[in-house]
Design a protein around this motif. Structure first.
Motif, short mmCIF file in Angstrom:
data_model
loop_
_atom_site.label_atom_id
_atom_site.label_comp_id
_atom_site.label_asym_id
_atom_site.label_seq_id
_atom_site.Cartn_x
_atom_site.Cartn_y
_atom_site.Cartn_z
N ASP A 28 0.70 -1.23 -0.16
CA ASP A 28 -0.22 0.05 0.12
C ASP A 28 1.14 1.15 -0.09
O ASP A 28 1.43 1.57 0.93
N THR B 136 -7.37 4.69 -1.36
CA THR B 136 -6.81 3.37 -0.85
C THR B 136 -7.71 2.32 -1.68
O THR B 136 -8.91 1.93 -1.24
N ASN B 137 -7.35 1.55 -2.50
CA ASN B 137 -8.25 0.49 -3.48
C ASN B 137 -7.76 -0.93 -2.92
O ASN B 137 -7.18 -1.71 -3.50
N LEU B 138 -7.90 -1.20 -1.70
CA LEU B 138 -7.49 -2.33 -0.88
C LEU B 138 -8.19 -3.62 -1.61
O LEU B 138 -7.52 -4.48 -1.81
N ASN B 139 -9.41 -3.54 -1.53
CA ASN B 139 -10.15 -4.63 -2.19
C ASN B 139 -9.94 -4.93 -3.45
O ASN B 139 -9.73 -6.26 -3.78
N THR C 85 -0.88 -2.99 4.07
CA THR C 85 -1.82 -1.62 4.16
C THR C 85 -1.70 -1.33 5.65
O THR C 85 -1.37 -1.73 6.83
N THR D 181 -7.94 1.10 5.30
CA THR D 181 -9.22 0.37 5.01
C THR D 181 -9.43 0.92 3.56
O THR D 181 -8.76 1.54 2.98
N ASP D 182 -10.31 0.15 2.62
CA ASP D 182 -10.39 0.42 1.49
C ASP D 182 -11.35 1.62 1.43
O ASP D 182 -12.53 1.81 2.11
N GLN D 183 -10.95 2.90 0.40
CA GLN D 183 -11.43 3.95 0.66
C GLN D 183 -12.07 4.15 -0.93
O GLN D 183 -13.02 5.07 -1.10
N SER E 187 -13.70 2.14 -2.94
CA SER E 187 -14.90 1.51 -3.32
C SER E 187 -14.98 1.04 -4.73
O SER E 187 -16.06 0.97 -5.09
N THR F 110 -16.15 -5.19 -0.68
CA THR F 110 -15.41 -5.96 0.46
C THR F 110 -15.93 -7.47 0.19
O THR F 110 -15.04 -8.59 0.28
#
Length: 338
Positions: free
Chosen positions: A101, A181-184, A217, A220-222, A224, A228
């Motif tokens: 991340d 943040t495109n975590l997913n 990371t 969290t995913d921001q 969207s 999730t």
């Protein structure tokens, strides 16, 4: 008329005893899962499988003598079948992806030097040097993500440790222009990239491949972009040949989500000073994962028809097994194990 009560009591005792034995056997079993099975002329059978001995035996490995091969429920001679457990480089490739991340919260704080240092410690721990006998059996790629739709490649798959650490050293505050943040999405894409790499490696019929995805990371995913649930399903559906680990930093992460994403291990660093310890803890788990795969090759005496193989293994007081089938139509003599 004689009473049937004593007989019923005896049957109940027998049934209870068998159920208890069954529970004991289940508790003494370790996970042993077939990943890939091949049968090829003149008469070679190749089984690629994974063994999980449990948390208490992370760095233990089974020896060839610990295995028994059954064909059609009859044990076969390992010497006559030329059976061998293959664990040498050139026979097995373990691929890893380090997915970092690099969104605004990492780049705009004092965390970046610690992240880079911890990432390099991870690489140095996982990847062998050229002088090591295992060199060539492991490779790694480094990717990073921010808020954009696609993950970014920093270093493509390589066996060269220096190339990986040089890539990490090149990271600076201007690498990303998207603070989200495109975590997913990173989870889904990381698993897809790993799956494609394993598929590519297995185009060589003499190579068996497995891998690990390590995701770091601090949030969290921001973005969207991906739900999730979709990311969780991607982890859930990933094969046992692809381990997934996560590392979270700070108090803005969702620990429950990261534990789910880190199906095979999760580490939490309370602050940047703990990052190195967390990365090295995951490095140990990756190392253990790479040693949990085995390749069995043997020459079957069967010359036609469909047959059943059961592979059994013993470790101390624990037992594992799996069963599969192969077709021997057209098989002949002349099989050898290189």
């Amino acid at each position: 008329m004689k009473s049937i009560l004593p007989k019923l009591i005896l049957l109940c005792i027998i049934a209870t005893t068998l159920m208890a034995c069954g529970k004991d056997n289940d508790s003494n079993r370790f996970e042993m899962e077939l990943i890939e099975s091949k049968a090829e002329a003149p008469a070679k059978v190749r089984l690629f499988f994974k063994i999980d001995l449990g948390e208490d035996h992370l760095f233990e490995s089974l020896e060839p003598a610990d295995f028994e091969i059954y064909e059609d429920k009859l044990i076969i001679s390992r010497s006559e079948s030329l059976a061998e457990i293959q664990r040498e480089e050139g026979e097995f490739l373990f691929s890893s992806i380090l997915l970092l991340d690099l969104s605004g919260s990492v780049l705009n704080e004092s965390e970046l030097p610690s992240v880079k240092s911890a990432a390099n410690s991870f690489i140095n721990s996982v990847m062998p040097q050229e002088s090591d006998e295992t060199f060539g059996s492991k490779e790694m790629a480094v990717y990073w993500f921010d808020g954009e739709e696609d993950v970014h490649i920093l270093v493509p798959f390589t066996t060269n440790r220096d190339s990986l650490t040089s890539g990490i050293d090149s990271i600076n505050e201007s690498i990303s222009s998207d603070n989200s943040t495109n975590l997913n999405g990173a989870v889904v894409q990381g698993l897809s990239i790993m799956n494609s790499r394993l598929t590519e490696a297995r185009l060589d019929p003499d190579i068996s491949a497995a891998g690990s995805l390590v995701i770091f990371t601090d949030g969290t995913d921001q973005a969207s972009r991906v739900s999730t649930r979709d990311a969780q399903n991607a982890v859930k559906n990933a094969g046992k040949d692809n381990a997934v680990f996560t590392i979270g930093l700070g108090d803005e992460i969702d620990e429950g989500i990261l534990k789910y994403f880190g199906r095979d291990g999760f580490e939490l660093a309370a602050n940047s000073f703990d990052l190195n310890t967390s990365f090295l803890a995951v490095a140990q788990k990756v190392e253990s994962e790479s040693k949990s795969f085995y390749v069995l090759e043997y020459c079957t005496p069967k010359r036609s028809g469909e047959h059943t193989i059961e592979l059994r293994a013993l470790y101390e007081d624990m037992f594992g097994s799996f069963t599969t089938k192969f077709n021997a139509d057209g098989f002949t003599g002349g099989c050898s194990i290189d």
